[in-house]
Structures are given as structure tokens and as C-alpha cells.
Design a protein around this motif. Structure first.
Motif, PDB file in Angstrom:
ATOM      1  N   LEU A 151       0.823  -1.205   0.000  1.00 20.43           N
ATOM      2  CA  LEU A 151       0.000   0.000   0.000  1.00 20.43           C
ATOM      3  C   LEU A 151       0.861   1.260   0.000  1.00 20.43           C
ATOM      4  O   LEU A 151       0.531   2.247  -0.671  1.00 20.43           O
ATOM      5  CB  LEU A 151      -0.923  -0.013   1.224  1.00 20.43           C
ATOM      6  N   CYS A 152       1.967   1.235   0.740  1.00 21.59           N
ATOM      7  CA  CYS A 152       2.882   2.378   0.746  1.00 21.59           C
ATOM      8  C   CYS A 152       3.492   2.607  -0.631  1.00 21.59           C
ATOM      9  O   CYS A 152       3.702   3.757  -1.046  1.00 21.59           O
ATOM     10  CB  CYS A 152       3.985   2.164   1.778  1.00 21.59           C
ATOM     11  N   ARG A 153       3.766   1.548  -1.353  1.00 22.50           N
ATOM     12  CA  ARG A 153       4.297   1.701  -2.713  1.00 22.50           C
ATOM     13  C   ARG A 153       3.250   2.328  -3.634  1.00 22.50           C
ATOM     14  O   ARG A 153       3.576   3.166  -4.478  1.00 22.50           O
ATOM     15  CB  ARG A 153       4.726   0.335  -3.261  1.00 22.50           C
ATOM     16  N   VAL A 154       2.007   1.918  -3.459  1.00 19.23           N
ATOM     17  CA  VAL A 154       0.922   2.475  -4.279  1.00 19.23           C
ATOM     18  C   VAL A 154       0.753   3.966  -3.999  1.00 19.23           C
ATOM     19  O   VAL A 154       0.616   4.782  -4.920  1.00 19.23           O
ATOM     20  CB  VAL A 154      -0.397   1.731  -4.011  1.00 19.23           C
ATOM     21  N   TYR A 155       0.767   4.349  -2.720  1.00 23.19           N
ATOM     22  CA  TYR A 155       0.497   5.730  -2.326  1.00 23.19           C
ATOM     23  C   TYR A 155       1.766   6.567  -2.135  1.00 23.19           C
ATOM     24  O   TYR A 155       1.697   7.679  -1.617  1.00 23.19           O
ATOM     25  CB  TYR A 155      -0.324   5.754  -1.039  1.00 23.19           C
ATOM     26  N   ASP A 156       2.893   6.044  -2.555  1.00 20.66           N
ATOM     27  CA  ASP A 156       4.148   6.798  -2.476  1.00 20.66           C
ATOM     28  C   ASP A 156       3.999   8.109  -3.261  1.00 20.66           C
ATOM     29  O   ASP A 156       3.195   8.212  -4.191  1.00 20.66           O
ATOM     30  CB  ASP A 156       5.267   5.933  -3.079  1.00 20.66           C
ATOM     31  N   ASN A 157       4.765   9.116  -2.896  1.00 19.36           N
ATOM     32  CA  ASN A 157       4.762  10.375  -3.658  1.00 19.36           C
ATOM     33  C   ASN A 157       6.171  10.901  -3.919  1.00 19.36           C
ATOM     34  O   ASN A 157       6.345  12.046  -4.320  1.00 19.36           O
ATOM     35  CB  ASN A 157       3.933  11.437  -2.935  1.00 19.36           C
ATOM     36  N   ASN A 158       7.170  10.052  -3.667  1.00 24.01           N
ATOM     37  CA  ASN A 158       8.554  10.476  -3.893  1.00 24.01           C
ATOM     38  C   ASN A 158       8.862  10.574  -5.386  1.00 24.01           C
ATOM     39  O   ASN A 158       8.377   9.775  -6.182  1.00 24.01           O
ATOM     40  CB  ASN A 158       9.528   9.496  -3.228  1.00 24.01           C
ATOM     41  N   ARG A 159       9.665  11.558  -5.744  1.00 28.06           N
ATOM     42  CA  ARG A 159      10.151  11.701  -7.118  1.00 28.06           C
ATOM     43  C   ARG A 159      11.607  12.136  -7.088  1.00 28.06           C
ATOM     44  O   ARG A 159      12.038  12.815  -6.160  1.00 28.06           O
ATOM     45  CB  ARG A 159       9.342  12.764  -7.889  1.00 28.06           C
ATOM     46  N   ASP A 160      12.349  11.731  -8.100  1.00 28.10           N
ATOM     47  CA  ASP A 160      13.718  12.188  -8.251  1.00 28.10           C
ATOM     48  C   ASP A 160      13.687  13.513  -9.016  1.00 28.10           C
ATOM     49  O   ASP A 160      13.129  13.569 -10.125  1.00 28.10           O
ATOM     50  CB  ASP A 160      14.537  11.151  -9.026  1.00 28.10           C
ATOM     51  N   PRO A 161      14.253  14.595  -8.459  1.00 26.92           N
ATOM     52  CA  PRO A 161      14.202  15.900  -9.134  1.00 26.92           C
ATOM     53  C   PRO A 161      14.750  15.867 -10.555  1.00 26.92           C
ATOM     54  O   PRO A 161      14.273  16.601 -11.430  1.00 26.92           O
ATOM     55  CB  PRO A 161      15.065  16.801  -8.234  1.00 26.92           C
ATOM     56  N   LYS A 162      15.733  15.000 -10.790  1.00 29.19           N
ATOM     57  CA  LYS A 162      16.331  14.914 -12.124  1.00 29.19           C
ATOM     58  C   LYS A 162      15.636  13.869 -13.007  1.00 29.19           C
ATOM     59  O   LYS A 162      16.017  13.668 -14.155  1.00 29.19           O
ATOM     60  CB  LYS A 162      17.818  14.579 -11.996  1.00 29.19           C
ATOM     61  N   GLN A 163      14.633  13.187 -12.434  1.00 36.93           N
ATOM     62  CA  GLN A 163      13.857  12.167 -13.159  1.00 36.93           C
ATOM     63  C   GLN A 163      14.746  11.102 -13.796  1.00 36.93           C
ATOM     64  O   GLN A 163      14.502  10.657 -14.926  1.00 36.93           O
ATOM     65  CB  GLN A 163      12.966  12.829 -14.216  1.00 36.93           C
ATOM     66  N   ARG A 164      15.768  10.678 -13.034  1.00 35.00           N
ATOM     67  CA  ARG A 164      16.617   9.593 -13.510  1.00 35.00           C
ATOM     68  C   ARG A 164      15.843   8.279 -13.388  1.00 35.00           C
ATOM     69  O   ARG A 164      15.269   7.993 -12.336  1.00 35.00           O
ATOM     70  CB  ARG A 164      17.908   9.543 -12.696  1.00 35.00           C
ATOM     71  N   VAL A 165      15.849   7.490 -14.462  1.00 31.92           N
ATOM     72  CA  VAL A 165      15.004   6.298 -14.524  1.00 31.92           C
ATOM     73  C   VAL A 165      15.284   5.343 -13.374  1.00 31.92           C
ATOM     74  O   VAL A 165      14.367   4.746 -12.805  1.00 31.92           O
ATOM     75  CB  VAL A 165      15.204   5.568 -15.879  1.00 31.92           C
ATOM     76  N   ASN A 198       7.375   6.796   5.799  1.00 34.70           N
ATOM     77  CA  ASN A 198       8.638   7.499   5.990  1.00 34.70           C
ATOM     78  C   ASN A 198       9.202   7.349   7.404  1.00 34.70           C
ATOM     79  O   ASN A 198      10.412   7.474   7.596  1.00 34.70           O
ATOM     80  CB  ASN A 198       8.455   8.985   5.667  1.00 34.70           C
ATOM     81  N   GLY A 199       8.301   7.076   8.385  1.00 30.39           N
ATOM     82  CA  GLY A 199       8.767   7.028   9.756  1.00 30.39           C
ATOM     83  C   GLY A 199       8.881   5.644  10.357  1.00 30.39           C
ATOM     84  O   GLY A 199       9.553   5.456  11.372  1.00 30.39           O
ATOM     85  N   VAL A 200       8.236   4.649   9.709  1.00 29.83           N
ATOM     86  CA  VAL A 200       8.202   3.300  10.292  1.00 29.83           C
ATOM     87  C   VAL A 200       8.522   2.214   9.268  1.00 29.83           C
ATOM     88  O   VAL A 200       9.411   1.384   9.487  1.00 29.83           O
ATOM     89  CB  VAL A 200       6.816   3.008  10.925  1.00 29.83           C
ATOM     90  N   ILE A 201       7.790   2.198   8.165  1.00 35.17           N
ATOM     91  CA  ILE A 201       7.875   1.080   7.210  1.00 35.17           C
ATOM     92  C   ILE A 201       9.209   1.059   6.468  1.00 35.17           C
ATOM     93  O   ILE A 201       9.901   0.036   6.422  1.00 35.17           O
ATOM     94  CB  ILE A 201       6.715   1.132   6.194  1.00 35.17           C
ATOM     95  N   CYS A 202       9.580   2.183   5.855  1.00 33.42           N
ATOM     96  CA  CYS A 202      10.805   2.230   5.050  1.00 33.42           C
ATOM     97  C   CYS A 202      12.002   2.757   5.826  1.00 33.42           C
ATOM     98  O   CYS A 202      13.144   2.409   5.523  1.00 33.42           O
ATOM     99  CB  CYS A 202      10.589   3.107   3.814  1.00 33.42           C
ATOM    100  N   HIS A 203      11.749   3.632   6.788  1.00 34.52           N
ATOM    101  CA  HIS A 203      12.826   4.221   7.588  1.00 34.52           C
ATOM    102  C   HIS A 203      12.353   4.266   9.038  1.00 34.52           C
ATOM    103  O   HIS A 203      11.175   4.429   9.302  1.00 34.52           O
ATOM    104  CB  HIS A 203      13.151   5.641   7.128  1.00 34.52           C
ATOM    105  N   ARG A 204      13.265   4.145   9.954  1.00 32.28           N
ATOM    106  CA  ARG A 204      12.913   4.235  11.368  1.00 32.28           C
ATOM    107  C   ARG A 204      13.197   5.656  11.842  1.00 32.28           C
ATOM    108  O   ARG A 204      14.342   6.056  12.006  1.00 32.28           O
ATOM    109  CB  ARG A 204      13.716   3.228  12.196  1.00 32.28           C
ATOM    110  N   ASN A 205      12.129   6.420  12.020  1.00 30.07           N
ATOM    111  CA  ASN A 205      12.264   7.799  12.474  1.00 30.07           C
ATOM    112  C   ASN A 205      12.921   7.822  13.849  1.00 30.07           C
ATOM    113  O   ASN A 205      12.454   7.181  14.785  1.00 30.07           O
ATOM    114  CB  ASN A 205      10.877   8.453  12.532  1.00 30.07           C
ATOM    115  N   GLN A 206      14.006   8.596  13.963  1.00 36.32           N
ATOM    116  CA  GLN A 206      14.773   8.612  15.202  1.00 36.32           C
ATOM    117  C   GLN A 206      13.944   9.102  16.389  1.00 36.32           C
ATOM    118  O   GLN A 206      14.142   8.663  17.521  1.00 36.32           O
ATOM    119  CB  GLN A 206      16.025   9.479  15.035  1.00 36.32           C
ATOM    120  N   SER A 207      12.990  10.002  16.125  1.00 32.16           N
ATOM    121  CA  SER A 207      12.187  10.533  17.225  1.00 32.16           C
ATOM    122  C   SER A 207      11.345   9.442  17.877  1.00 32.16           C
ATOM    123  O   SER A 207      11.032   9.514  19.070  1.00 32.16           O
ATOM    124  CB  SER A 207      11.276  11.662  16.732  1.00 32.16           C
ATOM    125  N   LEU A 208      10.980   8.402  17.094  1.00 35.61           N
ATOM    126  CA  LEU A 208      10.204   7.292  17.661  1.00 35.61           C
ATOM    127  C   LEU A 208      11.037   6.507  18.667  1.00 35.61           C
ATOM    128  O   LEU A 208      10.510   5.949  19.626  1.00 35.61           O
ATOM    129  CB  LEU A 208       9.715   6.352  16.557  1.00 35.61           C
TER     130      LEU A 208
END
Length: 231
Positions: free
Chosen positions: A89-103, A154-164
Motif C-alpha cells: 500500500l505504501c508503494r501504491v500511495y508513495d509520492n517520492n520523485r527524483d528531481p532529475k527524473q533519472r530512470v 517514511n517514519g516506520v515502514i521504510c525508515h525508522r524515524n529517530q524521534s520514535l
């Protein structure tokens, strides 16, 4: 023989993780179908695994003895299915983009798909279709549950947010609470958006389903129960 088995297992794992729908791209139509296939597969993973998780949770009372006999196994099994669903579900709803649009660094997800659907399909939108696209984009960019899911990503699934780790867990859970119903609703909403654009592009790529999973789970638990009684 053992080495061949290991290689076959590695190849199967690679296919499962990268997408079994992969095929050579020979035309724009192939590329479009491949993109639809990616979204469909991620949605299928999310739907199938949340269903398994929900079914196992619902059987705890009826099969309490069987669950308690191997409690660690079942708790980790349920967690694995829940996590797999959330990853899809996170992959479906992701919104990250590479500014240079490298494939090799520019993620593909539902938001990007809806943004680029006109270019990808080569079609000219009517006023009604453009309005529908804007409605879908507004949902994907601004819906409260979608934004909460991205914080989980961003805070749990793919990366562990340090504040947690430093005492912020309770605040995070209050601010970003997602119920099982929220997760199921996000899956269904994404599936509707997918289906609408599949229809527009005349792509016949339905979201894969796992038929009879409820009966399969029941069969396993009943088998364990019978085995326990016979002992």
C-alpha cells in the motif's frame, strides 16, 4: 541437486519481489500495460495480505488452543502479513520523485501514474475526464488518511524515524493513527482509481485475486484442531 534447488529458490524469490508480470517492452502499449500491471500487483499484495491478517485475527477465539500452542509463530505470521500489506500500500500511495527524473531513481506509483496518464496513453481528455483526474489527484495529494500512511512509510515502514526511538512513539500513534478499516478503505479507493483509468485506456488487467483464502485458512486451523484431538 541442493545447489540447483537453491538457485531455483533464489530465482523464484527474485520474480516474486520484482514482479511476475515483467515482459519485454516493444511498444508504448506494452509500457502502458506494464505500468498498469505494477499498480495491480501492488494492490493485490495489499488486499491479499490484509485479508489473511484479518481472517487470522477473526479466528483467534474459535481456535484459541491452536493459536496459544504456537503463539510466537502465529503472532509473527500475522505481523508479517500486516507488514506485507502495508508495504504494498505504501508503494501504491508513495509520492517520492527524483528531481532529475533519472530512470533508476525515479519511483513509479499511483500519484505519478494519474499525473502522467494522458501522456502515457496518448489520449486527449474531455472536460469530464480532466475533472475526474483532478479529483483523483486531489485525493492522492491531500486526503488525511493518505498523508498518515505516508508518515508511516517514511517514519516506520521504510525508515525508522529517530524521534520514535527517543520517546515520540505515543505522539506519533495519536497523530498518525490508522485503523484496519482505514487501510482497507485506502486499498479499495486505490482499486477504484486504478479501475477507472484501466477502463479509460482499455487495459484489461484486473487486479489479481486469491480465491478461497478464507476456506484455506479455515482448513489449516481445523486440521490443527483435529490433530490436537487425536493426540
Amino acid at each position: 541437486a541442493r545447489a540447483r534447488f537453491a538457485r531455483a529458490a533464489e530465482e523464484k524469490m527474485a520474480v516474486n519481489l520484482t514482479g511476475a508480470f515483467m515482459f519485454p517492452i516493444k511498444s508504448k502499449a506494452d509500457e502502458l500495460a506494464l505500468r498498469f500491471g505494477h499498480i495491480a500487483t501492488e494492490l493485490a499484495e495489499a488486499k491479499i495480505h490484509i485479508t489473511i491478517y484479518e481472517q487470522l485475527e477473526s479466528k483467534k477465539s474459535e481456535f484459541s488452543k491452536e493459536f496459544n500452542h504456537s503463539l510466537d509463530f502465529w503472532e509473527r505470521t500475522k505481523t508479517a502479513h500486516l507488514l506485507t500489506s502495508l508495504i504494498g500500500l505504501c508503494r501504491v500511495y508513495d509520492n517520492n520523485r527524483d528531481p532529475k527524473q533519472r530512470v533508476d531513481r525515479d519511483p513509479f506509483h499511483l500519484l505519478r501514474f494519474v499525473e502522467e496518464i494522458g501522456t502515457l496513453s496518448g489520449s486527449i481528455f474531455s472536460v469530464k475526464e480532466r475533472k475526474r483526474q483532478n479529483c483523483h489527484l486531489n485525493f492522492l495529494r491531500n486526503n488525511k488518511q493518505v498523508l498518515k500512511l505516508r508518515k508511516w512509510r517514511n517514519g516506520v515502514i521504510c525508515h525508522r524515524n529517530q524521534s520514535l526511538l527517543l520517546g515520540g512513539r505515543e505522539n506519533f500513534l495519536v497523530q498518525c493513527n490508522l485503523s484496519l478499516e482505514d487501510v482497507k478503505n485506502l486499498i479499495e479507493k486505490a482499486a477504484k482509481i486504478y479501475a477507472r483509468w484501466a477502463e479509460h485506456c482499455k487495459i484489461n488487467y484486473p487486479i489479481p485475486r486469491l480465491n478461497g483464502i478464507e476456506n484455506q485458512i479455515l482448513f489449516v486451523l481445523q486440521s490443527l484442531k483435529r490433530d490436537s484431538i487425536q493426540r
